[in-house]
Write an enzyme that holds these catalytic residues in place. Structure first.
Site, PDB file in Angstrom:
ATOM      1  N   GLU A  38       5.800   0.344  -3.235  1.00 52.98           N
ATOM      2  CA  GLU A  38       4.703  -0.143  -2.371  1.00 52.98           C
ATOM      3  C   GLU A  38       3.369   0.052  -3.067  1.00 52.98           C
ATOM      4  O   GLU A  38       3.202   0.997  -3.834  1.00 52.98           O
ATOM      5  CB  GLU A  38       4.679   0.694  -1.081  1.00 52.98           C
ATOM      6  CG  GLU A  38       5.402   0.065   0.096  1.00 52.98           C
ATOM      7  CD  GLU A  38       4.557  -0.953   0.838  1.00 52.98           C
ATOM      8  OE1 GLU A  38       3.649  -1.558   0.219  1.00 52.98           O
ATOM      9  OE2 GLU A  38       4.806  -1.163   2.039  1.00 52.98           O
ATOM     10  N   ASP A  39       2.413  -0.799  -2.763  1.00 52.49           N
ATOM     11  CA  ASP A  39       1.067  -0.596  -3.307  1.00 52.49           C
ATOM     12  C   ASP A  39       0.343   0.529  -2.578  1.00 52.49           C
ATOM     13  O   ASP A  39      -0.197   1.437  -3.182  1.00 52.49           O
ATOM     14  CB  ASP A  39       0.237  -1.903  -3.249  1.00 52.49           C
ATOM     15  CG  ASP A  39       0.191  -2.543  -1.859  1.00 52.49           C
ATOM     16  OD1 ASP A  39       0.853  -2.049  -0.916  1.00 52.49           O
ATOM     17  OD2 ASP A  39      -0.511  -3.558  -1.705  1.00 52.49           O
ATOM     18  N   ASP A  97      -0.544   2.916   4.508  1.00 51.03           N
ATOM     19  CA  ASP A  97      -1.715   3.049   5.373  1.00 51.03           C
ATOM     20  C   ASP A  97      -1.254   3.506   6.758  1.00 51.03           C
ATOM     21  O   ASP A  97      -1.057   4.695   6.973  1.00 51.03           O
ATOM     22  CB  ASP A  97      -2.450   1.707   5.390  1.00 51.03           C
ATOM     23  CG  ASP A  97      -3.774   1.735   6.115  1.00 51.03           C
ATOM     24  OD1 ASP A  97      -4.302   2.829   6.348  1.00 51.03           O
ATOM     25  OD2 ASP A  97      -4.297   0.653   6.439  1.00 51.03           O
ATOM     26  N   PHE A 145     -11.237   0.975   2.366  1.00 46.21           N
ATOM     27  CA  PHE A 145     -10.485  -0.226   2.013  1.00 46.21           C
ATOM     28  C   PHE A 145     -10.601  -0.433   0.507  1.00 46.21           C
ATOM     29  O   PHE A 145     -11.700  -0.501  -0.026  1.00 46.21           O
ATOM     30  CB  PHE A 145     -10.992  -1.451   2.764  1.00 46.21           C
ATOM     31  CG  PHE A 145     -10.038  -2.601   2.651  1.00 46.21           C
ATOM     32  CD1 PHE A 145      -8.966  -2.722   3.517  1.00 46.21           C
ATOM     33  CD2 PHE A 145     -10.183  -3.532   1.630  1.00 46.21           C
ATOM     34  CE1 PHE A 145      -8.060  -3.765   3.383  1.00 46.21           C
ATOM     35  CE2 PHE A 145      -9.278  -4.584   1.488  1.00 46.21           C
ATOM     36  CZ  PHE A 145      -8.217  -4.698   2.370  1.00 46.21           C
ATOM     37  N   ARG A 162      -7.071  -8.911  -6.866  1.00 48.21           N
ATOM     38  CA  ARG A 162      -5.820  -8.303  -7.338  1.00 48.21           C
ATOM     39  C   ARG A 162      -5.869  -8.015  -8.836  1.00 48.21           C
ATOM     40  O   ARG A 162      -5.169  -7.153  -9.344  1.00 48.21           O
ATOM     41  CB  ARG A 162      -4.631  -9.233  -7.063  1.00 48.21           C
ATOM     42  CG  ARG A 162      -4.294  -9.426  -5.600  1.00 48.21           C
ATOM     43  CD  ARG A 162      -2.911 -10.059  -5.470  1.00 48.21           C
ATOM     44  NE  ARG A 162      -2.685 -10.654  -4.157  1.00 48.21           N
ATOM     45  CZ  ARG A 162      -2.239  -9.989  -3.095  1.00 48.21           C
ATOM     46  NH1 ARG A 162      -1.992  -8.704  -3.178  1.00 48.21           N
ATOM     47  NH2 ARG A 162      -2.046 -10.606  -1.944  1.00 48.21           N
TER      48      ARG A 162
END
Ligand code: IMP
Length: 180
Positions: free
Chosen positions: A101-102, A105, A154, A167
């Site tokens: 996963e990046d 959250d 964020f 990205r």
């Protein structure tokens, strides 16, 4: 949604630190699965860059696959809902699966994916997340391998986007409105 032109980025994690940490995580995985094959499942699209760097540093037999989910809209707030957009190409039954996963959250995406993947009887199922943002957690989930724990900001870059942009940044950056 805010106008993307009024946004500015501030480096949070530099590319050199990411490189070093990715190597350490890969070494840890290689130690944990010594002599075995690991099957990396990348969560599109955010994890594609992390996965491609990570897999090249893992000194074991490896294979990769991708799964895609929609958990966020085009903005920065979670919709609270997760939808499967693209399933795996092949079975994971009997494999040592590492879900890549990046960022973790709220944990909604991961908890959904763990539920889906567990039903498919992998031999083992672990999670590698480049970033962990624990402040917003709504589901009791954890990654087995975490690159960096970050504050409640964020972030974009190194695969992470805001409305599909950023990205390609090599550093992980905080995204803020220019007035903040
Ligand atoms: P969760 O379901 O809330 O844990 O969110 C997981 C997904 O939301 C990640 O895989 C990202 O695609 C996206 N996400 C959460 N926080 C951020 C962020 O700070 N920047 C970019 N994407 C994020």
């Amino acid at each position: 949604m805010r106008d993307a032109r009024t946004m500015r980025t501030k480096v949070l994690i530099r590319r050199a630190a990411i490189e070093r940490r990715v190597r350490e995580v890969a070494r840890q995985i290689a130690r944990d699965f010594k002599g075995q094959r690991v099957h990396l499942v990348g969560v599109l699209k955010g994890a594609c860059i992390f996965l491609s760097d990570l897999v090249r540093e893992i000194d074991l037999e490896t294979s990769i696959d991708f799964i895609a989910v929609a958990s966020y809209g085009r903005g920065r707030e979670s919709t609270g809902q997760v939808r499967l957009l693209k399933d795996l190409d092949s079975s994971i039954a009997g494999l040592n699966v590492i879900l890549v996963e990046d960022i973790l959250d709220t944990g909604l995406t991961l908890s959904y994916l763990l539920r889906v993947l567990r039903q498919r009887r992998p031999k083992t199922l672990r999670v590698a997340a480049l970033l962990d943002k624990p402040a917003q957690r709504r589901e009791e989930v954890q990654a087995d391998y975490v690159g960096f724990t970050i504050p409640n900001e964020f972030v974009v870059g190194y695969g992470l986007d805001y409305a599909e942009r950023y990205r390609n940044l090599k550093d992980v950056c905080i995204l803020r409105t220019a007035s903040r």
